[in-house]
Design a protein around this motif. Structure first.
Motif, short mmCIF file in Angstrom:
data_model
loop_
_atom_site.label_atom_id
_atom_site.label_comp_id
_atom_site.label_asym_id
_atom_site.label_seq_id
_atom_site.Cartn_x
_atom_site.Cartn_y
_atom_site.Cartn_z
N LYS A 84 7.08 -1.57 12.83
CA LYS A 84 7.53 -1.16 14.30
C LYS A 84 9.24 -0.86 13.80
O LYS A 84 9.86 -1.08 15.07
N TYR A 85 9.80 -0.99 12.89
CA TYR A 85 11.20 -0.96 12.68
C TYR A 85 11.70 0.38 13.32
O TYR A 85 11.07 1.47 13.02
N PRO A 86 12.69 0.10 14.03
CA PRO A 86 13.16 1.70 14.83
C PRO A 86 13.95 2.51 13.76
O PRO A 86 14.14 3.70 14.24
N GLY A 87 14.28 2.07 12.75
CA GLY A 87 15.17 3.11 11.96
C GLY A 87 14.26 3.84 11.10
O GLY A 87 13.12 3.83 11.24
N TRP A 88 14.83 4.68 10.27
CA TRP A 88 14.03 5.74 9.40
C TRP A 88 13.28 4.98 8.40
O TRP A 88 12.22 5.16 8.18
N ASP A 89 14.12 3.67 7.77
CA ASP A 89 13.12 3.22 6.62
C ASP A 89 13.45 1.73 6.66
O ASP A 89 14.72 1.39 6.37
N PRO A 90 12.62 0.89 6.83
CA PRO A 90 12.88 -0.58 6.55
C PRO A 90 13.49 -1.09 5.07
O PRO A 90 13.81 -2.02 4.96
N LEU A 126 4.40 -2.12 5.86
CA LEU A 126 3.18 -1.73 4.77
C LEU A 126 3.57 -0.14 4.38
O LEU A 126 3.31 0.50 5.18
N ARG A 127 3.57 -0.03 3.11
CA ARG A 127 3.90 1.42 2.70
C ARG A 127 2.64 1.88 1.55
O ARG A 127 2.58 0.89 0.66
N VAL A 128 2.16 2.79 1.73
CA VAL A 128 1.38 3.47 0.68
C VAL A 128 2.67 4.20 -0.24
O VAL A 128 3.28 5.27 -0.02
N LYS A 129 3.01 3.34 -1.40
CA LYS A 129 4.07 3.97 -2.40
C LYS A 129 3.48 5.16 -3.36
O LYS A 129 4.33 5.99 -3.09
N THR A 130 2.47 5.14 -3.87
CA THR A 130 2.18 5.87 -5.06
C THR A 130 0.56 6.03 -4.81
O THR A 130 -0.10 4.80 -5.02
N ASN A 151 5.23 7.65 -1.58
CA ASN A 151 5.83 7.34 -0.09
C ASN A 151 5.12 7.98 1.06
O ASN A 151 5.84 8.67 1.92
N LEU A 152 3.98 8.13 0.93
CA LEU A 152 3.23 8.95 1.77
C LEU A 152 3.18 8.28 3.16
O LEU A 152 3.29 9.07 4.28
N PHE A 153 2.85 7.18 3.31
CA PHE A 153 2.77 6.45 4.93
C PHE A 153 3.61 5.28 4.78
O PHE A 153 3.60 4.46 3.96
N THR A 154 4.18 4.89 5.74
CA THR A 154 4.88 3.64 6.10
C THR A 154 4.23 3.13 7.53
O THR A 154 4.54 3.77 8.53
N PHE A 155 3.80 2.02 7.41
CA PHE A 155 3.39 1.24 8.89
C PHE A 155 4.39 0.23 9.20
O PHE A 155 4.41 -0.53 8.43
#
Length: 119
Positions: A77-83, A39-43, A71-75
């Protein structure tokens, strides 16, 4: 010593047929498949329009200040930098390796401030 040489020849035959896979092999595998849900807060934009009583004293028709974040917040459990990032560096234009984020930089976070003025 002769048994070792025979074993080596058998091993080389297997390598030649592709029957031996190494941990560093680049073949498709599910070994590093992770849940990429997020879940990402995009803009987000926050602004303030100054009231007419202040604008008349400043001899302006409009004055607005704002801040926009991307791209302020991304929730996740993905272990990489960006899902959301895909790297397709091995597929030479095809979509066979989509979803691979090896050496992929994450999306940048940015905050922008601005002023809109109407005279």
């Amino acid at each position: 010593m002769e048994g070792s040489l025979e074993t080596l020849h058998k091993f080389l035959k297997l390598v030649g047929t592709g029957a031996v896979l190494y941990p560093t092999e680049t073949s498709a595998s599910s070994r590093y498949v992770f849940d990429g849900s997020y879940l990402r807060v995009k803009t987000v934009t926050l602004g303030y329009n100054f009231p007419a009583s202040i604008l008349s004293r400043l001899k302006m028709s409009q004055l607005r200040v704002y801040a926009t974040g991307q791209n302020l917040f991304t929730f996740t459990k993905y272990p990489g930098w960006d899902p959301e990032v895909n790297a397709d560096y091995r597929a030479n234009g095809s979509n066979l390796n989509q979803g691979n984020d090896f050496y992929s930089a994450p999306q940048i976070k940015s905050i922008m401030f601005g002023i809109n003025v109407g005279l």
